[in-house]
Write a protein that holds these residues in place. Structure first.
Motif, PDB file in Angstrom:
ATOM      1  N   GLU A  52       0.821  -1.216   0.000  1.00  0.00           N
ATOM      2  CA  GLU A  52       0.000   0.000   0.000  1.00  0.00           C
ATOM      3  C   GLU A  52       0.854   1.264   0.000  1.00  0.00           C
ATOM      4  O   GLU A  52       0.542   2.230  -0.704  1.00  0.00           O
ATOM      5  CB  GLU A  52      -0.928   0.009   1.223  1.00  0.00           C
ATOM      6  CG  GLU A  52      -1.824   1.235   1.290  1.00  0.00           C
ATOM      7  CD  GLU A  52      -2.781   1.198   2.452  1.00  0.00           C
ATOM      8  OE1 GLU A  52      -3.333   2.270   2.800  1.00  0.00           O
ATOM      9  OE2 GLU A  52      -2.981   0.108   3.039  1.00  0.00           O
ATOM     10  N   GLU A  85      -8.221   5.228  -6.230  1.00  0.00           N
ATOM     11  CA  GLU A  85      -8.940   5.035  -4.970  1.00  0.00           C
ATOM     12  C   GLU A  85     -10.437   5.280  -5.136  1.00  0.00           C
ATOM     13  O   GLU A  85     -11.258   4.617  -4.493  1.00  0.00           O
ATOM     14  CB  GLU A  85      -8.363   5.985  -3.921  1.00  0.00           C
ATOM     15  CG  GLU A  85      -8.985   5.869  -2.551  1.00  0.00           C
ATOM     16  CD  GLU A  85      -8.306   6.787  -1.557  1.00  0.00           C
ATOM     17  OE1 GLU A  85      -9.026   7.423  -0.747  1.00  0.00           O
ATOM     18  OE2 GLU A  85      -7.058   6.885  -1.583  1.00  0.00           O
ATOM     19  N   LEU A  96      -7.688   0.882  -0.758  1.00  0.00           N
ATOM     20  CA  LEU A  96      -7.027   2.154  -0.488  1.00  0.00           C
ATOM     21  C   LEU A  96      -7.970   3.136   0.206  1.00  0.00           C
ATOM     22  O   LEU A  96      -7.564   3.886   1.099  1.00  0.00           O
ATOM     23  CB  LEU A  96      -6.513   2.775  -1.792  1.00  0.00           C
ATOM     24  CG  LEU A  96      -5.330   2.078  -2.483  1.00  0.00           C
ATOM     25  CD1 LEU A  96      -5.044   2.738  -3.817  1.00  0.00           C
ATOM     26  CD2 LEU A  96      -4.089   2.110  -1.601  1.00  0.00           C
TER      27      LEU A  96
END
Length: 326
Positions: A52, A85, A96
């Motif tokens: 991430e 996102e 996300l």
């Protein structure tokens, strides 16, 4: 990477495939800073990654999917991290944004009285390690890269003996057993490797059958056991598929099934979710939890992934000391 920065080259395209696999978060931060420096020197850096932090650091993101294997092969979303996102069809974007996440269990399993104990272990960089691992729980072993986790896992799996110290289970000192008794004891320990370690020319079913074949189990018993394990890991429809025809998560499920072939009481998973997307990671952790509960397994998970440590593990150890239950 350090040598490339030192060369001072510019206008170069670097392609890195999952460079963060097996790195602790501290080391991952250093890796990302190195990638930034390469970019700032005037280079193009393309990183294939599930991490991430790496995705959020990127200037531009390409999200492949929508699924794995035969269900993938398309560009689902592309743009800045914030654009991905907010894309409605991006699984990566959902994680996300926080719309989807690996759920934190509301209740943890209580520690049992039975323990796997290491006393005064020394070997490589292990220094008089004393460790009490509760049986019947999922325990996480974590720590920075090079801190001794791999050596510890090899001692726990009886693949290596510590140069001094004892490994004790049920009042039996395992590292002092005779060769024959030790071989029998090893059959009670299943190993799940980071890369799944499947043989490319054997199907999923044939890979699972391998430990049983080595022990000379008769064919019809092998067939029944493999069918049972495939059903347990929800891959009955992939029995005749080769590793190249399986997604990363499916390959890891085959590795888990193979680790269970000899009906072990302890399963050691070395970075079993490294390199997997959040969906596959969640699926593998859910499977390990279900198998722990259904089969009464002790699961020892070696990992650097903080989400795994925080969200799915009943007890955590930072190599030399066991913490309070998480």
């Amino acid at each position: 990477l350090a040598s490339q920065i030192g060369s001072g080259l510019t206008g170069v395209m670097y392609v890195l495939d999952e460079p963060s696999i097996g790195l602790h978060q501290r080391d991952n931060d250093r890796l990302l800073e190195t990638l930034r420096r390469l970019r700032d020197m005037g280079n193009t850096v393309i990183v294939v990654e599930h991490d991430e932090d790496a995705i959020r650091m990127a200037d531009y993101v390409v999200d492949m999917g929508p699924g794995a294997g035969e269900h993938g092969g398309q560009v689902v979303a592309q743009g800045t991290p914030s654009e991905v996102e907010n894309h409605p069809d991006s699984a990566t974007g959902h994680f996300l944004s926080g719309k989807r996440k690996i759920a934190v269990p509301k209740k943890r399993r209580e520690k049992t009285e039975k323990e796997l104990v290491i006393k005064g272990a020394r070997g490589n960089n292990l220094k008089d390690v004393e460790l009490h691992l509760p049986v019947g729980l999922m325990t996480c072993v974590t720590g920075v890269s090079g801190s001794g986790k791999s050596t510890l896992s090899k001692c726990l799996s009886l693949l290596e003996h510590p140069s001094s110290g004892e490994l004790i289970l049920d009042d039996t000192v395992l590292n002092k057993l005779s060769a024959e008794t030790l071989r029998q004891q090893r059959q009670k320990i299943g190993l799940i490797f980071q890369s799944s370690a499947l043989l490319k020319r054997r199907t999923a079913a044939e890979n699972i059958a391998l430990p049983l074949e080595f022990l000379g189990v008769v064919d019809h018993q092998i067939k029944d056991r493999v069918a049972y394990l495939l059903e347990n890991v929800k891959l009955s429809d992939r029995a005749n598929h080769y590793p190249a025809q399986l997604s990363g998560g499916q390959q890891q499920r085959v590795g888990i099934a193979r680790a269970l072939a000899l009906q072990p009481s302890i399963v050691i998973a070395d970075e079993a979710t490294s390199g997997l997307d959040p969906d596959s990671t969640q699926s593998i952790l859910k499977l390990l939890t279900e198998l722990r509960d259904e089969l009464g397994l002790s699961v020892i998970l070696i990992t650097h992934e903080m989400d795994v440590v925080r969200q799915k593990i009943g007890r955590a150890s930072c190599r030399e000391r066991v913490s309070s239950p998480v």
